[in-house]
Design a protein around this motif. Structure first.
Motif, PDB file in Angstrom:
ATOM      1  N   PRO A 294       2.288   1.619   5.314  1.00  0.00           N
ATOM      2  CA  PRO A 294       1.659   0.505   6.128  1.00  0.00           C
ATOM      3  C   PRO A 294       2.638  -0.852   6.289  1.00  0.00           C
ATOM      4  CG  PRO A 294       0.144   1.635   4.463  1.00  0.00           C
ATOM      5  CD  PRO A 294       1.687   2.052   4.209  1.00  0.00           C
ATOM      6  N   GLU A 295       3.459  -1.073   5.220  1.00  0.00           N
ATOM      7  CA  GLU A 295       4.341  -2.048   5.250  1.00  0.00           C
ATOM      8  C   GLU A 295       5.498  -1.787   6.181  1.00  0.00           C
ATOM      9  OE1 GLU A 295       1.298  -2.446   2.670  1.00  0.00           O
ATOM     10  OE2 GLU A 295       3.047  -1.318   2.103  1.00  0.00           O
ATOM     11  N   GLY A 296       5.693  -0.568   6.829  1.00  0.00           N
ATOM     12  CA  GLY A 296       6.768  -0.350   7.280  1.00  0.00           C
ATOM     13  C   GLY A 296       8.067   0.135   6.442  1.00  0.00           C
ATOM     14  N   LEU A 297       8.004   0.217   5.343  1.00  0.00           N
ATOM     15  CA  LEU A 297       9.147   0.597   4.536  1.00  0.00           C
ATOM     16  C   LEU A 297       9.640   2.082   4.636  1.00  0.00           C
ATOM     17  CD1 LEU A 297       8.019  -0.865   0.798  1.00  0.00           C
ATOM     18  CD2 LEU A 297       9.486  -1.766   2.648  1.00  0.00           C
TER      19      LEU A 297
ATOM     20  N   GLU B   8       0.636  -1.332   0.143  1.00  0.00           N
ATOM     21  CA  GLU B   8       0.108  -0.053  -0.179  1.00  0.00           C
ATOM     22  C   GLU B   8       0.891   1.122   0.016  1.00  0.00           C
ATOM     23  OE1 GLU B   8      -3.755  -0.873   2.699  1.00  0.00           O
ATOM     24  OE2 GLU B   8      -2.008  -1.706   3.615  1.00  0.00           O
ATOM     25  N   ALA B   9       0.334   2.203  -0.628  1.00  0.00           N
ATOM     26  CA  ALA B   9       0.885   3.518  -0.542  1.00  0.00           C
ATOM     27  C   ALA B   9       1.242   4.180   0.835  1.00  0.00           C
ATOM     28  CB  ALA B   9       0.064   4.545  -1.363  1.00  0.00           C
TER      29      ALA B   9
ATOM     30  N   GLU C 177       7.691   5.261  -1.124  1.00  0.00           N
ATOM     31  CA  GLU C 177       8.475   4.403  -0.341  1.00  0.00           C
ATOM     32  C   GLU C 177       9.549   3.870  -0.871  1.00  0.00           C
ATOM     33  OE1 GLU C 177       5.075   1.338  -0.293  1.00  0.00           O
ATOM     34  OE2 GLU C 177       5.657   0.596  -2.381  1.00  0.00           O
ATOM     35  N   VAL C 178      10.471   3.539  -0.363  1.00  0.00           N
ATOM     36  CA  VAL C 178      11.892   2.986  -0.652  1.00  0.00           C
ATOM     37  C   VAL C 178      11.888   1.598  -0.686  1.00  0.00           C
ATOM     38  CG1 VAL C 178      14.324   3.127  -0.359  1.00  0.00           C
ATOM     39  CG2 VAL C 178      12.892   5.150   0.540  1.00  0.00           C
TER      40      VAL C 178
END
Length: 779
Positions: free
Chosen positions: A540-543, A509-510, A588-589
């Motif tokens: 949301p994915e912690g990136l 997710e963005a 996101e990276v």
């Protein structure tokens, strides 16, 4: 006789002098038309006026309506010779003429009007020595207190006094008045009762009204405008009902009787007539509906109320005509016996009478109920349905629906699972309807269960967004239950519960910003590199996240790509843009390099960094030359800085002290000032006046502007500028000098040309002569 005449004239003269009649202009004057006033009753020899004429007039002549009452002397004295009586004659029209020594009229005659003014010399008198009259009780305002039973008559003495009774010289008279008090018979009759649906011939006389005197004209009117008005009145005041009345249609009437004179004018207030329609038992009872339906559970105990049959009767309430009695006359079917139900005689309440019911015996009973009043009977239908009791619990077909894997971006409203339980109670009743409820595993309420009303199937749907990061695996437990309560002794058990495991898979997710719009405020004069704000976002994915700016058209800002802190990258200018709006991008990276966009609004607070200036370019200011008086011009200043609610507060002064003898500047308000001349001795031309303007800010800034003022000849209120005065064209003196110089140069050139031409001509002549001398030799 001559002596008597002289004595009389002497007396008149003395009276004339002592009474003030000799005052010029008030009681004497020239012979001209006039109007004079005299009170009646004055003694004879009263002087009225003295007329004065010039020679040759030596005497006067009085004619007209003299009635031997007025006389004029040769010297012009007009006087009374007997008292006046206004009641006999109020106006006298006289003529006065001036005569000469021969008795001829030399002036006039002129009209003289004598008005006799009244004095109180007659007393008032009544036309009769005694008067008689009568008054009726309640016939007019103030007569309500009269009561013929207590005082049938009154004897009064009435006095009259003239002059309002305000002076001692007024006269009076009196007489006696005998008044008889008569009973007022114009009164509302007692309320009338009329039995409804009368079969007697109509119209029927019901009451009467009567005016106090004969000859009155009677009429009826009502405030309610109904299609028909069933009453009338004759000219003797008798009121009739013209048709049979129906109490159920209208139970009472209120209308009014009015008495008028022969001209149609009301003689008194209207009388209220009240008619009540008396009820008879002419309506049978009616059933509330074609079939009245009650429900009773099959385990209902004896004596329980099942329902109430409410029949109606249109006759008058709470009378013998509307009291109803209820009685069951038939029961179908008579299973397992007759008389299972009873009804209370006067209330219509139904009760279970003999035993509890069982639906397997029969699902419903049909009763015939007789409803009666004292004269009529009506049969009503009642149906009693036997309802199954909720003694069966819902049971799931399987207790474990296993694992269900779905992505976290599953659309809200999607059906992800179908569950099914059954109930052995009567179908399509509250005892068999199943409601599903999640009891464990979904504290956030992300799931819901909707029941199919026909099959009792449960559809598990997504109600809120799923989130892999917060709930990747959830153990969901359902309970199936009925909306109707279970009967005592029956309870839900494990058969009414089922479960499944929800596995949510991750979807990249963005990033998500913590705010839709980030706002900050800084002063416009902050140093380059100053932190002006910051933004935050999470993936949301912690990136990891990298920040960047978009739409920084002025290049004023820069952002730390890691922390999201925003700094000034160049000098800021509120006057160029007071609220600077840019987009902030969070990317996101790694992963799919998804990004999100938010807004950053930077509000620039003003500092005083702009000096005052003129509000516009003043190129057309002029004063007409020569000045006849001091002239003045108005100009306006402005400032590019933000102004407070009070507006700018500029101060104005001359930019050079040397100009103070010629000019002065006066402030009009915070933005306008007046430039005025101190004298009139100005030459034609353009004067550039320096004006110093201070804005009074913190710190204050000052600017000097030049205000061009032209002194010129005016034509019809407009400045006239000759061509010699226009910019780029030399003045008259300069032009003349240039012209003379040009002519001088041309003259010098011409002189040189003439001299050379003359010189060349002489040379040519010499050469010609020589040639003529040589030619013969050659020949």
């Amino acid at each position: 006789m001559m002596l008597q005449a002289h004595l009389f004239s002497l007396c008149l003269l003395i009276l004339y002098l002592t009474t003030g009649y000799g005052q010029e202009g008030k009681f004497s004057g020239p012979l001209k038309p006039m109007k004079l006033s005299i009170f009646e009753g004055q003694e004879p020899s009263q002087i009225i006026f003295q007329f004065k004429v010039n020679s040759p007039a030596v005497s006067f002549e009085l004619t007209g309506e003299t009635d031997n009452t007025f006389k004029i002397e040769p010297d012009g004295l007009l006087y009374l010779i007997k008292p006046l009586d206004r009641e006999t004659r109020s106006i006298y029209n006289l003529q006065v003429a001036a005569l000469d020594a021969h008795g001829a009229i030399v002036e006039g005659p002129v009209p003289v009007t004598i008005e006799v003014k009244d004095i109180n010399d007659n007393r008032p008198t009544f036309l009769q020595p005694k008067y008689e009259g009568s008054v009726r009780q309640n016939s007019r305002p103030g007569s309500q207190e009269l009561d013929p039973t207590k005082n049938p008559s009154y004897s009064l003495v009435v006095s009259v006094k003239d002059m309002g009774g305000q002076t001692e010289n007024s006269f009076s008279d009196s007489t006696s008045v005998d008044i008889t008090v008569m009973e007022n018979i114009w009164k509302a009759p007692q309320p009338v009762e009329i039995v409804e649906n009368s079969t007697d011939p109509h119209p029927i006389r019901i009451t009467q009204v009567q005016w106090n005197d004969p000859g009155a004209q009677y009429s009826l009117f009502e405030k309610e405008k109904r299609p028909t008005f069933p009453f009338s009145i004759d000219q003797e005041g008798y009121i009739y009902v013209t048709q049979p009345l129906d109490r159920e249609e209208k139970d009472s009437y209120v209308f009014y009787a009015l008495a008028k004179d022969e001209h149609g004018k009301p003689l008194s207030y209207p009388l209220e007539i009240r008619v009540k329609v008396k009820d008879i038992n002419d309506n049978p009872p009616t059933c509330p509906s074609k079939v009245t339906v009650f429900e009773v559970q099959e385990n209902e105990i004896l004596g329980s109320n099942i329902g109430t049959l409410s029949a109606r009767d249109m006759d008058e309430e709470n009378t013998v005509n509307s009291i109803l009695e209820y009685r069951i006359v038939a029961q179908t079917p008579q299973i397992p016996m007759d008389g299972l139900f009873l009804v209370q005689t006067y209330s219509g309440v139904f009760q279970l009478a003999k035993r509890s019911l069982k639906k397997q015996d029969t699902p419903h009973y049909n009763l015939t109920v007789q409803v009666s009043d004292k004269d009529f009977k009506t049969l009503c239908a009642v149906q009693i349905n036997v309802i199954d009791i909720n003694d069966q619990i819902p049971i799931f077909r399987k207790s474990d629906y296993g694992n269900l894997t779905i992505p976290e971006n599953t659309k809200i409203g999607s059906i992800i699972l179908t569950i099914q339980a059954t109930d052995a109670d009567e179908p399509f009743t509250g005892s068999s309807k199943i409601l599903y409820r999640i009891t464990q595993g979904d504290s956030e309420g992300r799931l819901g269960v909707d029941t199919d009303p026909h099959t009792n199937a449960g559809y598990v749907t997504v109600k809120k967004p799923l989130d892999f990061e917060t709930a990747a695996v959830s153990n969901i437990i359902f309970k199936a239950e009925n909306p109707e309560p279970l009967v005592p002794g029956v309870a839900y058990n494990a058969s009414s519960f089922a479960k499944f495991t929800l596995i949510v898979t991750n979807v990249n997710e963005a990033p998500v910003f913590s705010q839709y719009v980030f706002q900050a405020r800084v002063s416009e004069d902050v140093a380059t590199g100053t932190k002006v704000g910051n933004v935050t976002a999470k993936d949301p994915e912690g990136l990891d996240i990298r920040y960047s700016l978009r739409g920084d058209t002025r290049g004023w800002l820069k952002i730390d790509p890691v922390t999201g802190e925003i700094f000034s990258a160049a000098p800021l200018d509120r006057e160029a843009e007071s609220v600077y709006r840019v987009k902030v991008v969070a990317t996101e990276v790694g992963g799919s390099s998804l990004s999100a966009v938010s807004d950053f609004h930077l509000t620039l607070m003003d500092v005083n960094d702009n000096p005052p200036r003129l509000a516009k370019e003043y190129t057309g200011l002029f004063l007409c030359h020569p000045l006849s008086a001091s002239g003045s011009l108005i100009f306006q200043a402005t400032d590019d800085d933000w102004q407070s609610f009070r507006g700018p507060q500029f101060t104005f002064s001359l930019g050079s002290e040397s100009l103070q003898k010629d000019w002065e500047v006066l402030k009009i308000n915070g933005t306008h000032a007046r430039l005025s001349t101190k004298h009139t001795n100005f030459e034609e031309g353009v004067y550039d006046i320096p004006i110093r303007i201070n804005d009074g800010g913190r710190p204050p800034l000052e600017g000097t502007v030049s205000l061009p003022v032209t002194f010129c000849t005016c034509v019809e209120g407009r400045c006239f500028r000759p061509a010699a005065r226009l910019p780029g064209i030399p003045a008259m003196g300069t032009a003349v000098g240039i012209l003379l110089t040009t002519l001088l140069v041309i003259g010098i050139i011409l002189a040189v040309v003439f001299i050379r031409m003359k010189t060349n001509k002489g040379k040519d002549n010499v050469q010609s002569a020589r040639a003529s001398e040589v030619q013969p030799l050659r020949s």
